[in-house]
Design a protein around this motif. Sequence first.
Motif, PDB file in Angstrom:
ATOM      1  N   ALA A 122       5.046  -2.441  -5.305  1.00 17.81           N
ATOM      2  CA  ALA A 122       4.929  -1.059  -4.799  1.00 17.81           C
ATOM      3  C   ALA A 122       3.737  -0.351  -5.448  1.00 17.81           C
ATOM      4  N   HIS A 123       3.487  -0.600  -6.755  1.00 17.28           N
ATOM      5  CA  HIS A 123       2.295  -0.007  -7.396  1.00 17.28           C
ATOM      6  C   HIS A 123       1.032  -0.459  -6.646  1.00 17.28           C
ATOM      7  N   VAL A 124       1.011  -1.708  -6.203  1.00 21.86           N
ATOM      8  CA  VAL A 124      -0.148  -2.214  -5.437  1.00 21.86           C
ATOM      9  C   VAL A 124      -0.242  -1.479  -4.100  1.00 21.86           C
ATOM     10  N   LEU A 125       0.898  -1.375  -3.420  1.00 25.76           N
ATOM     11  CA  LEU A 125       0.892  -0.790  -2.065  1.00 25.76           C
ATOM     12  C   LEU A 125       0.691   0.728  -2.075  1.00 25.76           C
ATOM     13  N   ALA A 126       0.759   1.350  -3.262  1.00 27.23           N
ATOM     14  CA  ALA A 126       0.441   2.790  -3.351  1.00 27.23           C
ATOM     15  C   ALA A 126      -0.965   3.040  -2.807  1.00 27.23           C
ATOM     16  N   ASN A 127      -1.792   2.013  -2.823  1.00 23.15           N
ATOM     17  CA  ASN A 127      -3.155   2.141  -2.282  1.00 23.15           C
ATOM     18  C   ASN A 127      -3.164   2.279  -0.766  1.00 23.15           C
ATOM     19  N   LEU A 128      -2.036   2.011  -0.108  1.00 20.19           N
ATOM     20  CA  LEU A 128      -1.979   2.135   1.356  1.00 20.19           C
ATOM     21  C   LEU A 128      -1.421   3.490   1.789  1.00 20.19           C
ATOM     22  N   ILE A 129      -1.180   4.399   0.827  1.00 22.26           N
ATOM     23  CA  ILE A 129      -0.587   5.694   1.197  1.00 22.26           C
ATOM     24  C   ILE A 129      -1.615   6.579   1.894  1.00 22.26           C
ATOM     25  N   ASP A 130      -2.769   6.764   1.250  1.00 24.56           N
ATOM     26  CA  ASP A 130      -3.760   7.702   1.814  1.00 24.56           C
ATOM     27  C   ASP A 130      -4.928   6.965   2.451  1.00 24.56           C
ATOM     28  N   GLY A 298     -21.376  -3.389  -5.670  1.00 25.01           N
ATOM     29  CA  GLY A 298     -21.216  -3.391  -4.213  1.00 25.01           C
ATOM     30  C   GLY A 298     -19.788  -3.620  -3.748  1.00 25.01           C
ATOM     31  N   TRP A 299     -18.798  -3.218  -4.583  1.00 26.49           N
ATOM     32  CA  TRP A 299     -17.408  -3.346  -4.162  1.00 26.49           C
ATOM     33  C   TRP A 299     -17.000  -2.103  -3.357  1.00 26.49           C
ATOM     34  N   ASN A 300     -15.966  -2.264  -2.522  1.00 29.95           N
ATOM     35  CA  ASN A 300     -15.297  -1.101  -1.930  1.00 29.95           C
ATOM     36  C   ASN A 300     -14.124  -0.776  -2.846  1.00 29.95           C
ATOM     37  N   THR A 301     -14.173   0.361  -3.533  1.00 26.36           N
ATOM     38  CA  THR A 301     -13.122   0.658  -4.514  1.00 26.36           C
ATOM     39  C   THR A 301     -12.138   1.713  -3.994  1.00 26.36           C
ATOM     40  N   PHE A 302     -10.891   1.568  -4.421  1.00 26.77           N
ATOM     41  CA  PHE A 302      -9.813   2.463  -3.991  1.00 26.77           C
ATOM     42  C   PHE A 302      -8.945   2.817  -5.207  1.00 26.77           C
ATOM     43  N   ILE A 303      -8.619   4.104  -5.329  1.00 27.41           N
ATOM     44  CA  ILE A 303      -7.752   4.555  -6.432  1.00 27.41           C
ATOM     45  C   ILE A 303      -6.706   5.493  -5.839  1.00 27.41           C
ATOM     46  N   PRO A 304      -5.423   5.236  -6.087  1.00 22.41           N
ATOM     47  CA  PRO A 304      -4.408   6.171  -5.569  1.00 22.41           C
ATOM     48  C   PRO A 304      -4.532   7.542  -6.242  1.00 22.41           C
ATOM     49  N   LYS A 305      -4.046   8.573  -5.551  1.00 23.80           N
ATOM     50  CA  LYS A 305      -3.955   9.907  -6.170  1.00 23.80           C
ATOM     51  C   LYS A 305      -3.129   9.805  -7.447  1.00 23.80           C
TER      52      LYS A 305
END
Length: 342
Positions: A122-130, A298-305
Amino acid sequence: MENNRIVLGIESSCDETACSICRDGLILSNVISSQAIHEQYGGVVPELASRAHLQHIVPVVDAALRIAGCRLTAGSDRERINCIAYTQGPGLIGSLLVGAQFARSLAMALEIPLIPVNHMQAHVLANLIDDPKPAFPFLCLTVSGGHTQIVLCESADNMRVIGQTLDDAAGEAFDKSAKLLGLPYPGGPLIDQYAVNGDPQRFIFPEPQIPGLDFSFSGLKTAILYFLQGQLAADPRFIDHNLPDLCASIQSRIVSILLNKLRKAVLQTGVINICIGGGVSANSGLRKSFTEMGKTNGWNTFIPKFEYCTDNAAMIAIAGYYQWSSGSVISLLSGVSARVDW
Ligand code: KG4
Ligand code: ZN
């Protein structure tokens, strides 16, 4: 496409009692009740955590329903909860049981599906929230109080741990270092705060040489302990005089250990969609260095709120939503487990 899949998620693995409601992948409410009682003991006391969960769970679920404008029974299709997700583990067994038993009872009474969720997934999938969301496959550096993992995520229901800590977790490294500095529990956020005004190059702590994608933090803790003992023998007020520099230097080493392994994982897998998650991903030094490293490489980076980094139920609801959408619903007999296999 809207089809009114409304998931109520419950999280109770440690010392946060949380409930969140998500409709068609969109978070409608995210309520968290934290347990201050543990501060005086310098760590989470499992028995006290279970009792606090019992006290908090009904008001927390009630608030999540009200904020989301949803109901357990009656109401329109856009209001009625039609799936329950809960944290199955890993976590403290007594704490997990409170959330799981509440979730099972709700699902049984309402005659709706029940979905057990792995807290670390779920911590991983938090990146799919926003939005923007990472495209699959992506890598996630998941860093919490109990775990440190690099996860290769091929889809929402296909994840593999490709590197992990051999001893302490990154959050433990923060909290134990903070304890050595005389800071209260949990010390991770305090190290972050003091580090803002400190010099990260002032004290250089060693970087462990661990093969592959695994981590180790216990040597760092010992190095900090011996360093402080030596300095305090010469100047009993050494910590008071140098707290921001100490915090910045410790934080900088923990962050470099994490990001050097992450860079190695990117080179090994060729995956360039990269996320972070878990309580330590709330750390401002990690967020900043991660973003910079992404730009450089050159990565696409994502950080949850922030609110989706530390323990929360929105990540449980979203994980439940994706699991339900992929067809995995389980029997009401499903329970909890302090340790969960992937
Ligand atoms: O994911 P989480 O909320 O709970 C677990 O699943 O363990 O992570 C809690 C950990 C604690 O070790 C806490 O000190 C750390 O995350 N943490 C931080 C920060 N915020 C939380 N560590 C460093 N900097 C922060 N800002
Ligand atoms: Zn967690």
